[in-house]
Design a protein around this motif. Sequence first.
Motif, PDB file in Angstrom:
ATOM      1  N   HIS A 159       0.838  -1.205   0.000  1.00 55.77           N
ATOM      2  CA  HIS A 159       0.000   0.000   0.000  1.00 55.77           C
ATOM      3  C   HIS A 159       0.875   1.258   0.000  1.00 55.77           C
ATOM      4  N   PRO A 160       0.535   2.266  -0.830  1.00 57.30           N
ATOM      5  CA  PRO A 160       1.333   3.501  -0.857  1.00 57.30           C
ATOM      6  C   PRO A 160       1.457   4.169   0.521  1.00 57.30           C
ATOM      7  N   CYS A 172     -11.189   5.905  -2.296  1.00 51.44           N
ATOM      8  CA  CYS A 172     -10.108   5.510  -1.384  1.00 51.44           C
ATOM      9  C   CYS A 172      -9.890   6.630  -0.362  1.00 51.44           C
ATOM     10  N   PHE A 180      -7.382   7.338   1.236  1.00 56.53           N
ATOM     11  CA  PHE A 180      -6.019   7.866   1.180  1.00 56.53           C
ATOM     12  C   PHE A 180      -5.815   8.728  -0.079  1.00 56.53           C
ATOM     13  N   CYS A 181      -6.853   8.808  -0.900  1.00 55.63           N
ATOM     14  CA  CYS A 181      -6.757   9.388  -2.245  1.00 55.63           C
ATOM     15  C   CYS A 181      -6.072  10.755  -2.302  1.00 55.63           C
ATOM     16  N   CYS A 184      -2.239  10.492  -1.841  1.00 57.83           N
ATOM     17  CA  CYS A 184      -1.506   9.415  -2.507  1.00 57.83           C
ATOM     18  C   CYS A 184      -0.830   9.914  -3.785  1.00 57.83           C
ATOM     19  N   LYS A 210       0.233   8.011  -6.070  1.00 61.03           N
ATOM     20  CA  LYS A 210      -0.014   7.058  -7.161  1.00 61.03           C
ATOM     21  C   LYS A 210      -1.496   7.002  -7.539  1.00 61.03           C
ATOM     22  N   ARG A 211      -2.273   7.963  -7.077  1.00 58.49           N
ATOM     23  CA  ARG A 211      -3.720   7.862  -7.293  1.00 58.49           C
ATOM     24  C   ARG A 211      -4.090   7.887  -8.770  1.00 58.49           C
ATOM     25  N   MET A 212      -5.220   7.206  -9.058  1.00 59.49           N
ATOM     26  CA  MET A 212      -5.734   7.121 -10.423  1.00 59.49           C
ATOM     27  C   MET A 212      -7.166   7.629 -10.393  1.00 59.49           C
ATOM     28  N   CYS A 260      -9.677   5.854  -8.149  1.00 61.17           N
ATOM     29  CA  CYS A 260      -9.468   5.971  -6.690  1.00 61.17           C
ATOM     30  C   CYS A 260     -10.412   6.978  -6.060  1.00 61.17           C
ATOM     31  N   PRO A 309     -11.477   0.954  -2.423  1.00 63.21           N
ATOM     32  CA  PRO A 309     -10.857  -0.362  -2.629  1.00 63.21           C
ATOM     33  C   PRO A 309     -11.097  -1.266  -1.429  1.00 63.21           C
ATOM     34  N   CYS A 356      -6.067  -1.451  -2.205  1.00 62.12           N
ATOM     35  CA  CYS A 356      -5.542  -0.456  -3.130  1.00 62.12           C
ATOM     36  C   CYS A 356      -5.861  -0.883  -4.558  1.00 62.12           C
ATOM     37  N   HIS A 357      -6.323   0.064  -5.382  1.00 64.03           N
ATOM     38  CA  HIS A 357      -6.669  -0.239  -6.782  1.00 64.03           C
ATOM     39  C   HIS A 357      -5.468  -0.589  -7.657  1.00 64.03           C
ATOM     40  N   LEU A 358      -4.273  -0.300  -7.180  1.00 66.66           N
ATOM     41  CA  LEU A 358      -3.085  -0.681  -7.964  1.00 66.66           C
ATOM     42  C   LEU A 358      -3.039  -2.202  -8.171  1.00 66.66           C
TER      43      LEU A 358
HETATM   44 FE1  SF4 Z   1      -3.454   5.404  -3.845  1.00 67.47          FE
HETATM   45 FE2  SF4 Z   1      -5.502   4.686  -5.375  1.00 67.47          FE
HETATM   46 FE3  SF4 Z   1      -4.217   2.867  -3.948  1.00 67.47          FE
HETATM   47 FE4  SF4 Z   1      -5.759   4.668  -2.757  1.00 67.47          FE
HETATM   48  S1  SF4 Z   1      -6.433   3.065  -4.168  1.00 67.47           S
HETATM   49  S2  SF4 Z   1      -3.755   4.018  -2.109  1.00 67.47           S
HETATM   50  S3  SF4 Z   1      -5.408   6.465  -4.027  1.00 67.47           S
HETATM   51  S4  SF4 Z   1      -3.400   4.077  -5.653  1.00 67.47           S
END
Ligand code: SF4
Length: 332
Positions: A257-258, A297, A299-300, A303, A305-307, A310, A315, A328-330
Amino acid sequence: MADDMREASGGIHAEVPELEVRNLCKYFPAGKGRVLKAVDDVSFAIRKGQTLGIVGESGCGKTTCGKTCIGMLTKNSGEVLFQGRDVHGMSKKERFDFTGKVQMIFQDPYASLDPHQKVYHIIAEGIRVHRLAKNRKDEEGQVMRLLEMVGLNTEHANRNVHEFSGGQRQRIGIARALSVNPEFLFCDEPISALDVSIQAQIINLLAELKAKRNLTMLFIAHDLSMVKHISDHIGVMYLGNLVEMSPSDELYGKPYHPYTEALLSAVPIADPDASEKRKRILLLGDIPSPVNPPKGCRFCERCTKRMEVCREVRPSLKEISDGHFAACHLYD
Ligand code: SF4
């Protein structure tokens, strides 16, 4: 998912886990009809003799989670089972027995011990309440053994608490917790109020006692630096949710997780070369309000790495590799 999580942390086997938490929620009213979701759908299990460390920033719900697990706070929903018994549905007698098996070590040894009380009385109180001594001599023997066990001297028994340093007071707190021969310790950030030089001593003492007495522990910490030395599994909490859960070594070696990556990047490394090479991940912004958490998310906003997904979709916690879960969606 709750079943998988419990299995990951040692829950679903022939033996009943010492502590089993299923979809636990703890909310607080926050005025104007709003609700603060301090603990939101948290599940885990701790097997006998094991320690689960829960880590996260202030306000993430970790202490509330621990207090709800040992019945110091009521729950809103979900289940907490200690040795298979519902912690929140105990009779008065069961509750009394439970307080003999489950003890707490507090964050601040200055606030949790009466400075004007004699050390002897603090440690002997639990022995008396639970009628664990045959007579006064037996009680004295138990108190002295506990003092030695936590690294204090027997002559400390007749001194007042205010004569001791923070580290010594935490040792007194540990002796008090052990006085009733508990099977489970809830350690609520027991080192965060202590000098860094003392923190390792207290962690080593708790690890030694855990091994000697086959104690099970729930250990709350605000960072990942010290908790590694005592935890078999680690759960990372963010804004009321567990976002990662894994065996301890695995989490430090390969975080998914980021948020965990960012926490780990802040852990001091003894080797100066390795420390220089490591890149510190700085989190964006502040932790959002748990009264009004982000829709997707949580944490969005912080983060790197957010997309797009997110922001919209929360997630769920998924098993990414054997016994290692992350939300996490990654990894979708
Ligand atoms: Fe980051 Fe998206 Fe994973 Fe949340 S779901 S931790 S925003 S990459």
